[in-house]
Structure formats: structure tokens, C-alpha cells
Motif scaffolding. Structure first.
Motif, PDB file in Angstrom:
ATOM      1  N   THR A   1       0.844  -1.341   0.108  1.00  0.00           N
ATOM      2  CA  THR A   1       0.015  -0.087   0.053  1.00  0.00           C
ATOM      3  C   THR A   1       0.652   1.418  -0.015  1.00  0.00           C
ATOM      4  OG1 THR A   1      -1.676  -1.113   1.377  1.00  0.00           O
ATOM      5  CG2 THR A   1      -1.785   1.255   1.127  1.00  0.00           C
ATOM      6  N   ARG A   2       0.889   1.861  -0.843  1.00  0.00           N
ATOM      7  CA  ARG A   2       1.550   3.270  -1.063  1.00  0.00           C
ATOM      8  C   ARG A   2       0.589   4.600  -0.976  1.00  0.00           C
ATOM      9  NH1 ARG A   2       4.017  -0.254  -4.643  1.00  0.00           N
ATOM     10  NH2 ARG A   2       6.364  -0.423  -4.328  1.00  0.00           N
ATOM     11  N   ILE A   3      -0.761   4.421  -1.139  1.00  0.00           N
ATOM     12  CA  ILE A   3      -1.777   5.669  -0.965  1.00  0.00           C
ATOM     13  C   ILE A   3      -2.776   5.116   0.196  1.00  0.00           C
ATOM     14  CG2 ILE A   3      -3.192   7.031  -2.482  1.00  0.00           C
ATOM     15  CD1 ILE A   3      -1.502   6.655  -4.618  1.00  0.00           C
ATOM     16  N   TYR A   4      -3.172   6.271   0.778  1.00  0.00           N
ATOM     17  CA  TYR A   4      -4.029   6.136   1.961  1.00  0.00           C
ATOM     18  C   TYR A   4      -4.819   7.173   1.849  1.00  0.00           C
ATOM     19  CZ  TYR A   4      -0.650   2.717   3.929  1.00  0.00           C
ATOM     20  OH  TYR A   4       0.240   1.916   4.382  1.00  0.00           O
ATOM     21  N   SER A   5      -6.522   6.763   1.358  1.00  0.00           N
ATOM     22  CA  SER A   5      -7.522   7.758   1.073  1.00  0.00           C
ATOM     23  C   SER A   5      -8.022   7.969   2.592  1.00  0.00           C
ATOM     24  CB  SER A   5      -8.499   7.263   0.229  1.00  0.00           C
ATOM     25  OG  SER A   5      -7.811   7.071  -1.019  1.00  0.00           O
ATOM     26  N   PHE A   6      -8.769   9.153   2.404  1.00  0.00           N
ATOM     27  CA  PHE A   6      -9.489   9.900   3.656  1.00  0.00           C
ATOM     28  C   PHE A   6     -10.655  10.903   2.855  1.00  0.00           C
ATOM     29  CE2 PHE A   6      -5.974  12.581   2.950  1.00  0.00           C
ATOM     30  CZ  PHE A   6      -6.506  13.887   2.950  1.00  0.00           C
ATOM     31  N   GLY A   7     -11.756  10.882   3.902  1.00  0.00           N
ATOM     32  CA  GLY A   7     -12.977  11.744   3.399  1.00  0.00           C
ATOM     33  C   GLY A   7     -14.217  11.325   3.728  1.00  0.00           C
ATOM     34  N   ASP A   8     -15.143  12.094   3.809  1.00  0.00           N
ATOM     35  CA  ASP A   8     -16.507  11.407   3.970  1.00  0.00           C
ATOM     36  C   ASP A   8     -16.709  10.808   5.204  1.00  0.00           C
ATOM     37  OD1 ASP A   8     -19.239  11.715   3.361  1.00  0.00           O
ATOM     38  OD2 ASP A   8     -19.203  10.089   2.143  1.00  0.00           O
ATOM     39  N   LYS A   9     -16.080  10.944   6.162  1.00  0.00           N
ATOM     40  CA  LYS A   9     -16.220  10.531   7.804  1.00  0.00           C
ATOM     41  C   LYS A   9     -15.477   9.077   7.497  1.00  0.00           C
ATOM     42  CE  LYS A   9     -20.030  13.036   8.952  1.00  0.00           C
ATOM     43  NZ  LYS A   9     -21.391  13.184   9.944  1.00  0.00           N
ATOM     44  N   THR A  10     -14.410   8.734   6.456  1.00  0.00           N
ATOM     45  CA  THR A  10     -13.825   7.463   6.584  1.00  0.00           C
ATOM     46  C   THR A  10     -12.529   7.651   6.265  1.00  0.00           C
ATOM     47  OG1 THR A  10     -14.066   7.192   4.353  1.00  0.00           O
ATOM     48  CG2 THR A  10     -15.963   6.203   5.729  1.00  0.00           C
TER      49      THR A  10
ATOM     50  N   ASP B   1      -8.409   5.708   5.735  1.00  0.00           N
ATOM     51  CA  ASP B   1      -7.459   4.401   5.589  1.00  0.00           C
ATOM     52  C   ASP B   1      -6.366   4.288   6.657  1.00  0.00           C
ATOM     53  OD1 ASP B   1      -8.909   3.572   3.488  1.00  0.00           O
ATOM     54  OD2 ASP B   1      -7.219   4.221   2.024  1.00  0.00           O
ATOM     55  N   GLY B   2      -6.109   5.401   7.347  1.00  0.00           N
ATOM     56  CA  GLY B   2      -5.146   5.746   8.327  1.00  0.00           C
ATOM     57  C   GLY B   2      -5.739   6.278   9.717  1.00  0.00           C
ATOM     58  N   ASN B   3      -4.793   6.537  10.564  1.00  0.00           N
ATOM     59  CA  ASN B   3      -5.176   7.492  11.893  1.00  0.00           C
ATOM     60  C   ASN B   3      -3.758   8.063  12.406  1.00  0.00           C
ATOM     61  OD1 ASN B   3      -3.630   5.468  13.678  1.00  0.00           O
ATOM     62  ND2 ASN B   3      -5.095   3.896  12.837  1.00  0.00           N
ATOM     63  N   ARG B   4      -3.932   8.641  13.559  1.00  0.00           N
ATOM     64  CA  ARG B   4      -3.105   9.573  14.000  1.00  0.00           C
ATOM     65  C   ARG B   4      -1.806   8.979  14.564  1.00  0.00           C
ATOM     66  NH1 ARG B   4      -4.709  11.909  19.897  1.00  0.00           N
ATOM     67  NH2 ARG B   4      -6.000  10.407  20.670  1.00  0.00           N
ATOM     68  N   THR B   5      -1.764   7.354  14.854  1.00  0.00           N
ATOM     69  CA  THR B   5      -0.758   6.601  15.206  1.00  0.00           C
ATOM     70  C   THR B   5       0.265   6.410  14.023  1.00  0.00           C
ATOM     71  OG1 THR B   5      -1.713   4.673  14.829  1.00  0.00           O
ATOM     72  CG2 THR B   5      -2.266   5.599  16.829  1.00  0.00           C
ATOM     73  N   MET B   6      -0.182   6.671  12.752  1.00  0.00           N
ATOM     74  CA  MET B   6       0.596   6.376  11.548  1.00  0.00           C
ATOM     75  C   MET B   6       1.543   7.459  10.981  1.00  0.00           C
ATOM     76  SD  MET B   6      -2.407   4.060   9.963  1.00  0.00           S
ATOM     77  CE  MET B   6      -1.423   3.499   8.281  1.00  0.00           C
ATOM     78  N   LYS B   7       2.053   8.381  11.964  1.00  0.00           N
ATOM     79  CA  LYS B   7       2.526   9.675  11.728  1.00  0.00           C
ATOM     80  C   LYS B   7       3.961   9.229  10.887  1.00  0.00           C
ATOM     81  CE  LYS B   7       0.982  12.917  14.971  1.00  0.00           C
ATOM     82  NZ  LYS B   7       1.482  14.018  15.776  1.00  0.00           N
ATOM     83  N   ASN B   8       4.670   8.013  10.970  1.00  0.00           N
ATOM     84  CA  ASN B   8       5.923   7.758  10.295  1.00  0.00           C
ATOM     85  C   ASN B   8       5.685   7.387   8.933  1.00  0.00           C
ATOM     86  OD1 ASN B   8       7.120   8.029  12.945  1.00  0.00           O
ATOM     87  ND2 ASN B   8       7.831   5.932  13.360  1.00  0.00           N
TER      88      ASN B   8
ATOM     89  N   ASN C   1      -3.059  13.192  10.729  1.00  0.00           N
ATOM     90  CA  ASN C   1      -4.305  13.857  11.414  1.00  0.00           C
ATOM     91  C   ASN C   1      -5.259  14.094  10.407  1.00  0.00           C
ATOM     92  OD1 ASN C   1      -2.943  14.391  13.695  1.00  0.00           O
ATOM     93  ND2 ASN C   1      -1.560  16.067  13.076  1.00  0.00           N
ATOM     94  N   LEU C   2      -5.018  14.352   9.228  1.00  0.00           N
ATOM     95  CA  LEU C   2      -6.317  14.507   8.370  1.00  0.00           C
ATOM     96  C   LEU C   2      -6.947  13.177   8.235  1.00  0.00           C
ATOM     97  CD1 LEU C   2      -4.413  16.234   4.924  1.00  0.00           C
ATOM     98  CD2 LEU C   2      -6.222  17.157   6.355  1.00  0.00           C
ATOM     99  N   ALA C   3      -6.362  12.155   8.357  1.00  0.00           N
ATOM    100  CA  ALA C   3      -7.111  10.852   8.450  1.00  0.00           C
ATOM    101  C   ALA C   3      -8.065  10.602   9.714  1.00  0.00           C
ATOM    102  CB  ALA C   3      -6.222   9.596   8.373  1.00  0.00           C
ATOM    103  N   GLU C   4      -7.354  11.084  10.719  1.00  0.00           N
ATOM    104  CA  GLU C   4      -7.702  11.100  12.204  1.00  0.00           C
ATOM    105  C   GLU C   4      -9.137  12.033  12.304  1.00  0.00           C
ATOM    106  OE1 GLU C   4      -7.972   9.828  16.457  1.00  0.00           O
ATOM    107  OE2 GLU C   4      -6.866   8.923  14.561  1.00  0.00           O
ATOM    108  N   MET C   5      -8.860  13.283  11.804  1.00  0.00           N
ATOM    109  CA  MET C   5     -10.186  14.228  11.975  1.00  0.00           C
ATOM    110  C   MET C   5     -11.382  13.605  10.880  1.00  0.00           C
ATOM    111  SD  MET C   5      -8.611  18.106  11.712  1.00  0.00           S
ATOM    112  CE  MET C   5      -7.709  17.935  10.100  1.00  0.00           C
TER     113      MET C   5
END
Length: 909
Positions: A9-18, A20-27, A35-39
Motif C-alpha cells: 500500500t502506497r496511497i491512503y485515502s480519507f474523506g466523508d467520515k472515513t 484508511d489511516g489514523n494519527r498513530t501512523m505519523k511515520n 491527522n487528516l485521516a484522524e479528523m
């Protein structure tokens, strides 16, 4: 059956309250992407998009453009399609175009250090479609000219040809403003914006020989590559070096659907903080602009307005704007758009509660709809850092351990240095007023260009506005002053991050780069003249202003007390004078880990006796000179023992080679010959005899004491007699005598015999005793290897990591500057080993020496007295291998105390 390898996996999507990632994945996703994913996942209105991981940046650096483009091709199309579905628009569509933003995102916040492109996807055809779709032709052409300007600069590399020249695009804009007699970008007509578009394209073609790309997919890939490349750009390299961030981290790339703050008077953009980044006060604050895009706020193109009513009134006081004018021309967002403000206020509280730390947020209002573009733990001053941590603890939002971990140890340094003396300020001539962007006081000589920030010893960097390229100069300058920009401008954010005093938005300054001067109310101030700025009040003051030591806040004391609760490792100080010892003790030092006796010999009344001892032809002459030095040394030690009443004091015997004490200039040699009543030839001969090919490996340390034991005798007598004298005055004293540069057990034993026999003699003379210890400084690799043998005799070890680093690497501290920057830039070294301990080499020797020493003497006391004792990363390592203490310079004691507490919290050491 062959097992298929899972696709990476090289690309992680976010938006519309969903997401692929979260704030623990900063590295992996970088701070911004995580943070975009978390928000998005917790329901904050975030424009949809996707993050290309930091691993792809590493692949790009290893494999190159074409290979990575091929790897991402299909994933990129799928990711864009997800954004198209959420936004109901198509990327590359001529009539209903989806526009994108492309931003960097390292795992740690690096504000302004890497590149951004906005409004991506426009061309000559789709700009017309956007105008028709929105019914807002001005907005469409304004977005297009912004896109060409950013893409031309960031991706196609159009920059000023010299530091005196303007940005080529800004030059065209200013020319058109002059021609039309307008001052703001918002005053441009639609035709003006169209003219700028074609003028910009023409500049790009003339300067690069290339046409501006019209294919949106080509634009997107060019922007992604530009972000990857910016990770190794000069300003990012310097920022990483300044903060010690490794080169192999890489940056993520964040691609999002554009939302527009430049769609008219019901749109805007801004930056806000959940607490005051300068003081730590629990007050929501920030700045915004109506009918603008995000870059306008931080770039200082227009002076922004305050978000809250309270902040707006404070700003008006500083800018000397009356209440009527403030409400009419500079209303707060709270007053102008109360519904939007209420929504933003709710989001900022939600995000602070969620992250349990002060947040730095960016937002855009598009035609009455609120979007949150990013959040991150906000950069803050040292004072704000301490207050926020202790306030969050008192509010019950975080635990004691979490409060400790919110502290960046190095930022405490900001709290321990001078501020303006109130008496001097009363007499000061305030020539102008700006915004208090980063607290503190700075006095220096004026410079106008960042690359000349070290032209004078102390400088004030004066700029119309700063840019990321100015970072190195900003760091070198004593203070920063800008004519444009607000409290969230580039200058303000960076200054707070690096602990520099900064005043921004001083609009009264008329700056002339070519003539190297600025004018205020008809008076000129030229390069090299003295200027003072107050980052706490925004005052700009003519000339020098005296400073005084700061008064530490109650929260600072609370924090230091809290650190002691968690720290197992003691922090001592390196101090050569009673004054230094007293300062360190006031900062919580629990003893002295290193007193360098040689520093006491360089004062004018002592150097003569020292030189007489060196020039003596025989032992009798040396002893005569040493008798002159004895009362001086004894007096020094008494003062230090008094300052450290009840605490241990480690004193290193004479360490440097004797050639450092003799004069090398002919004129001084003549003076010495006359004083000593000997010939000039005799002086020159002795100086020549003392010269060494490699003084670091020569006649110094215990080799000196073993060659001339009378020196060790005199120093021992001074130490022990001083201890007995202060003991008689009721002062508790714990002297520790340290033998330097031991490489063999026999070297140690010979010096120990001199010390103990001299002490015994003094005790018999005085009819009194004092407890003392004899130990050694482990700074030769061989000493670490035979540490078990030495420990059978020594009472303590203290690792001199400065010399141990020199001898382990074979680097000279005095000469390493010639190659160290190149080694760091090329990644040959990841950190300067003289600043951060080399764990694999030098650290391994410290660990081995400690283990071997304690195998022979389990209760052996072991510490570190090199400069590494004040470096947080090094302190963490020393704590982990079980050292009893670290010792550092007085002003780094609080840093070491916090670092020791944090190490224990993280690793239980």
C-alpha cells in the motif's frame, strides 16, 4: 502452490467520515496525513483526499522519477476517482473541474520548509468552465493566476535571480498595481487577472524555455515530484540539521480536493490556535482574511484580522487603531461571521480535547461552509510550553507523565536568558509598533538579508516578510523584524519554533533593500546601526537597550519539582567558579561533576606564576612557583565548596598541555623575559620545547602529573586545605579528586599515591580530616577496556565523552568543522557526535566501561561530564545504561533534569 505476495500500500485515502489511516501512523503518513485521516474519522469536515506515504519518498530517492511514476500510476488514478466521487466533480473535466492541492507532510511539523501547490488542475479551457459553473468569473481567474504563480515557482523553479531582486511574479503584480493605482490583490479586475495569467505564462516560457503544462495529470505528477524533491531542498536540510531529524525519514505527499476561500465576501481562510502560542494562556486565538486563500495569511500579503473579539481589541491597542476604525475595517470573525465563528470554536475545542494538547489549525470558509484543512500540535515558545503542560495537568486533561512528555527539553533554554531591563526600557525611544509575534528581547545591528545574519556579532534581521529560504539566517540572528505579516506569518511561526524574539507586521517600516536601509516617520536607519525589539510587546526601539536576567514563572518551578518525582538519575553541573556553581544550584544541580582547574590559571595575576613554574629549569624552581599558586587555588576551591554546601564537588586535576600557558607572540615573549629576568632566547627555547605535533595525544593530563608530581601535590593540598577550612566554618563538603586521561592502571596508581600521601600529610598537620574520594576520568578507549582493573582502585568513574569521542573517531573537535557539515549533508554521519553521543561506538565504550567497572566494584559511582550530559538524546542513553549522574553547563541543568525524567517515564531507567 505459489503464494502471491500482498501488494504494497502506497496511497491512503480519507474523506466523508472515513479514512484508511489514523494519527498513530505519523511515520508512514507524515504528521499532516495522519491527522487528516484522524479528523475525517471523528467527523470533522475535512476536504477529501489521499496521502502518498513517506516510504514512496524513499523509493523516489532510490529509484528515480520514472520508476516511481510507474509504481503509482494505477493507485493514483483510483485515489483521484474516490475524491471525484465524494466531491461530485471530475479531475481534468473542462466544464466541471475538480481542483486539487498538493502539500508536503513530514512525520514532524516543519512549517514552511517544503513546498505546496494550490488550485491544481486548471488550464485555459477549464478556467472558463469553472467560471460558468460557479457563476463567479473573478474567482476562477484569480485561482488560475495563483496556480500558475505557485506551480511556476515550486515546480518549474522560477526564483529571483539575486537576493536584491524581487520574485519575478510579484514584480509583475506590483507593476500592474502601480499602473492601476491600487494596493490590494482584491482590487484587481477580471481583466487584470486575465492579463496576469498570460504575463505569468510568458515569464515562464522566457525564463525556462518551457510552456506551462495544460494536462492536469502532468501538473499533478510534477507537483508530487516537487514535494519529494523539497525534502532535500536547502531549507529543509537546514531545518533537519537544526532539529536533528534523520534524512531517511522522507516526506509524505497530501493531495486534497480544493476548497476556496477566495469566492467572495462570504468566503475566507485563516489559521488559529486553541491556546496562545506565545504565552500559553488558555485563549482561543488566530487570524483570518476574507476572500483569500490560505497562503495569503501566512505569507503576509495582506495584514490579517483577528478571529476573536478579545484578540481583535488587543491587536487594535498594539496597532494604535481606535475602536470605531477597528470595527469598521478590522472586525473579528466572531463579529463578522458569528455562525462560522461558533462552528470553528466548537471544532477547536473538540480537537484539543481529542488530541489533549494545544492545536494549530488551518480552516477555509467556502461560501458559508466551514472546512478544516489541517491540525497539528502547535509550535509554542518555551514559556507557553511550560504553562500549557502544567495547565492541562491541572485541568485534568492529562496525567503527570503526559505533562512531562509535552516538554521539549531544549526549549527551556528560552526561559533562562535575559529580557529588557525595565529601567532601561523607560528611557528607550520607541520608533514603531509591530505585533508581538514571539516573546523575548533582542538587541543587535541591522541586517537586511538572511545570508548576512552573521555579518555582525549580534544582528536583527529586518525584512519586508520572511520566506522559508530565510530559515538559516533567522536562526543566526538575535531577533527578527518584519514589515508585513501577522501573528501566524512565516516569521512568527518559525521564530516561536526556534525560540527567537520576533516582531511582525510593523507596517510603518519602509524598507529599501537596494540601499540597505529602512525609514520610519522620515527617519532613516541603515545597515549596521543598533536596533532593539521586544517580542512580548511589539515595540521597536532605537539603539541598544540593557537586559536583565529573567524571572522564572511559578509553572517553571512546578515543572522542575515534578521532574524530580520521575527522575532516577542525578544532574550535576560543570562549573569552574563560585558564580557558575551558584547559578547551577539555583537551577537544581545536585553537585558539581566537573571543575576544570586549568581555567583558574589563565587570569592575569596567576598566569605569571604558572609561566614561572613552566620556565623553571628544575624541581626547586617549579615548587617555588607552585607555592605562589597554592593560595589562589585554595581560595577558588573554598568559594566553590561554599556555593555547593552539602553537595559533592568533582575537581579534575590539571589537564591541558603546558604549551597552552606560554606566550606564542614575540611581543608577549619579550614582556615575559623582562618580568622573569631571563633572556628572550631562553623563553623562545622553552616555548619551542613545549610544542607538540598532536597536543591532544601529548604531554597532558595524568602524564603531566606523573612527570611533575609536584603539580599534583600542590593541587591536592589546595583542595584538601580548602575543604578543611570551609568545614571549620560549618560547611559540609564532599570533594572528589579526578585524575584525567588515564590509560593504564599504573598511571592511575602513581597519581593516587601522590594524592593520598599529600592528604595524609595535611591531616597530620591540621589535626583534622575530611572524607574525600579519588577517581578517574575515562576518556581514553583503553581505559574503558581495562575499566575492571582501574575500578579495583578508583572510587568513581566520570566519562569525559568529549575526548572519548575525539579518540574513538580520530576526529579533532577543533578541526571537525571543515568536514562535519559535508558528512551530515551526505548522510555519512546522522548527527554531530560531539553534540549527540554516538551510541554504537562511543556509547558502547561507556556501556562496557560501566559494566566492567561495576563487575569489580558493584557500587562504583559512574557519571558523564562531557557536553553530552546536557543533550536530551544522550541523557536518555546514559539513563538507560544505568549511570548515576550526568553533568552539564549551568544553563543546561533544567534541560538535563527534564530529559532524565522523560527517559525514566519512557524506559523505566
Amino acid at each position: 502452490m505459489e503464494v502471491m505476495e500482498a501488494k504494497k500500500t502506497r496511497i491512503y485515502s480519507f474523506g466523508d467520515k472515513t479514512a484508511d489511516g489514523n494519527r498513530t501512523m505519523k511515520n508512514l503518513l507524515g504528521g499532516k496525513g495522519a491527522n487528516l485521516a484522524e479528523m475525517s474519522a471523528i467527523g470533522i469536515p475535512v476536504p477529501p483526499g489521499f496521502t502518498i506515504s513517506t516510504e514512496v519518498c524513499t523509493e523516489y530517492n532510490e529509484l528515480g522519477d520514472a520508476a516511481v511514476k510507474d509504481l503509482l500510476k494505477e493507485d493514483l488514478k483510483q485515489a483521484v476517482a474516490k475524491v471525484e466521487k465524494i466531491m461530485g466533480a471530475s479531475f481534468g473535466n473542462d466544464k466541471d473541474p475538480l481542483l486539487l492541492s498538493v502539500r508536503s507532510g513530514a512525520r514532524v511539523s516543519m512549517p514552511g520548509m517544503m513546498d505546496t501547490v494550490l488550485n491544481l488542475g486548471l488550464n485555459d479551457v477549464s478556467v472558463v468552465g469553472l467560471a460558468q459553473k460557479t457563476g463567479n468569473e473573478r474567482f476562477a481567474w484569480d485561482s488560475y493566476r495563483r496556480f500558475i504563480q505557485m506551480y511556476g515557482s515550486v515546480v518549474m523553479g522560477l526564483k529571483p535571480e539575486s537576493k536584491e531582486d524581487m520574485d519575478p511574479f510579484e514584480e509583475v503584480i506590483d507593476h500592474l498595481k502601480d499602473k492601476r493605482n491600487i494596493s490590494l490583490d482584491t482590487d484587481f479586475t477580471i481583466q487584470d487577472l486575465k492579463d496576469l495569467v498570460y504575463d505569468f505564462k510568458d515569464i515562464i516560457h522566457k525564463r525556462t524555455g518551457l510552456d506551462f503544462p495544460t494536462n492536469p495529470w502532468e501538473q499533478l505528477w510534477g507537483s508530487i515530484v516537487a514535494v519529494f524533491n523539497s525534502w532535500n531542498g536547502n531549507r529543509a536540510l537546514y531545518y533537519r540539521k537544526m532539529h536533528g531529524y534523520p534524512a531517511d525519514w522522507g516526506t509524505a505527499v497530501n493531495v486534497q480536493a480544493m476548497v476556496f476561500g477566495n469566492m467572495g465576501d462570504n468566503s475566507g481562510t485563516g489559521v488559529c490556535f486553541t491556546r496562545d502560542a506565545g504565552t500559553g494562556e488558555n485563549q482561543f486565538n488566530g487570524e483570518y482574511l476574507i476572500n483569500a486563500q490560505g497562503e495569503d495569511v501566512v505569507a503576509g500579503v495582506r495584514t490579517p484580522q483577528q478571529i476573536t473579539k478579545v484578540g481583535s481589541k488587543r491587536w487594535a491597542e498594539l496597532a494604535r487603531v481606535d475602536e470605531k476604525a477597528r470595527v469598521e475595517f478590522y472586525p473579528s470573525l466572531e463579529e463578522l461571521m458569528p455562525e462560522m465563528y461558533a462552528e470553528l470554536n466548537a471544532y477547536q475545542q473538540q480537537l484539543e480535547d481529542h488530541y489533549r494538547d494545544m492545536q494549530d489549525m488551518e480552516f477555509t470558509i467556502q461560501a458559508g461552509k466551514m472546512w478544516i484543512l489541517q491540525t497539528r500540535n502547535g509550535k509554542r515558545t518555551g514559556a507557553a510550553m511550560v504553562k500549557i503542560a502544567m495547565d492541562l495537568l491541572k485541568e485534568g486533561m492529562i496525567s503527570e507523565e503526559e505533562a512531562m512528555l509535552l516538554i521539549e527539553p531544549y526549549k527551556l533554554d528560552e526561559l533562562l536568558h535575559p529580557v529588557f531591563d525595565p529601567k532601561a526600557i523607560k528611557k528607550a525611544n520607541i520608533i514603531a509598533q509591530g505585533l508581538p509575534a514571539s516573546p523575548g528581547a533582542a538587541t543587535g545591528q541591522i541586517v537586511f538579508f538572511a545570508d548576512e545574519a552573521d555579518k555582525f556579532r549580534n544582528t536583527i534581521l529586518v525584512r519586508v516578510e520572511t520566506s522559508p529560504e530565510d530559515l538559516e539566517g533567522m536562526n543566526k540572528a538575535r531577533g527578527i523584524l518584519t514589515a508585513r505579516g501577522g501573528m501566524t506569518s512565516h516569521a512568527a511561526v518559525v521564530a516561536r519554533g526556534i525560540g527567537k524574539c520576533c516582531v511582525s507586521g510593523a507596517g510603518a517600516l519602509k524598507i529599501n533593500y537596494k540601499e540597505r536601509k529602512f525609514e520610519v516617520d522620515g527617519k532613516e536607519f541603515h545597515e549596521g546601526e543598533w536596533l532593539s525589539i521586544n517580542g512580548t510587546t511589539g515595540n521597536i526601539i532605537e539603539g541598544k537597550v540593557a537586559t536583565k536576567d529573567p524571572e522564572l514563572s511559578g509553572e517553571f518551578g512546578e515543572l522542575m519539582t515534578l521532574s524530580d518525582k520521575f527522575s532516577k538519575m542525578v544532574v550535576r553541573t560543570n562549573a569552574d567558579t563560585p558564580k557558575e556553581a551558584a547559578i547551577a544550584r539555583s537551577f537544581g544541580a545536585e553537585g558539581i561533576g566537573l571543575t576544570r582547574t586549568e581555567h583558574m590559571f589563565f587570569e592575569s595575576d596567576r598566569i605569571r606564576a604558572m609561566r614561572e613554574m613552566i620556565l623553571a629549569r628544575h624541581e626547586k624552581g617549579r615548587r617555588k612557583a607552585l607555592r605562589m599558586l597554592l593560595p589562589m587555588q585554595r581560595e577558588d576551591f573554598e568559594g566553590i565548596f561554599e556555593a555547593m554546601d552539602g553537595l559533592p564537588v568533582t575537581i579534575r586535576l590539571l589537564d591541558p598541555p603546558l604549551h597552552e600557558f606560554v606566550p606564542h607572540q614575540l611581543a608577549t615573549q619579550k614582556e615575559l623575559a623582562e618580568e622573569m629576568h631571563i633572556s628572550l632566547t631562553a623563553v623562545k627555547t622553552k616555548v619551542h620545547e613545549l610544542e607538540e605535533f598532536n597536543p591532544m595525544l601529548g604531554h597532558r593530563g595524568c602524564r603531566l602529573g606523573n612527570t611533575y608530581p609536584e603539580i599534583t601535590e600542590m593541587q591536592t593540598r589546595a583542595i584538601i586545605e580548602a575543604a578543611l577550612n570551609v568545614k571549620e566554618r560549618g560547611i559540609k563538603v564532599f570533594p572528589e579528586i579526578m585524575i584525567p586521561l588515564v590509560g593504564t592502571l599504573e598511571e592511575y596508581e602513581a597519581q593516587e599515591e601522590v594524592i593520598r600521601s599529600t592528604a595524609k600529610e595535611i591531616f597530620e598537620e591540621r589535626g583534622d580530616t575530611v572524607e574525600f574520594m579519588v577517581g578517574t576520568m575515562i576518556e581514553v578507549p583503553r581505559a574503558a577496556i581495562i575499566a575492571d582493573k582501574i575500578a579495583e582502585k578508583a572510587d568513581f568513574f566520570s566519562f569525559g565523552t568529549n575526548d572519548l569521542t575525539q579518540m574513538t573517531y580520530g576526529y579533532s573537535r577543533d578541526d571537525a568543522a571543515k568536514f562535519m557539515p559535508i558528512y551530515l549533508k551526505k548522510g555519512i554521519l546522522h548527527a554531530d557526535p560531539f553534540q549527540v553521543v554516538d551510541r554504537e561506538g562511543v556509547g558502547a565504550l561507556v556501556k562496557m566501561g560501566t559494566e566492567k567497572g561495576r563487575s569489580a566494584k558493584p557500587n562504583l559511582k559512574v557519571g558523564v561530564c562531557g557536553e553530552h550530559g546536557g543533550d536530551p538524546s544522550s541523557v536518555e542513553f546514559f539513563c538507560g545504561i544505568g549511570l548515576n549522574y550526568v553533568s552539564c553547563s549551568p544553563f543546561r541543568v533544567p534541560i538535563a533534569r527534564i530529559s532524565a525524567a522523560q527517559a525514566n517515564i519512557k524506559f523505566g531507567c
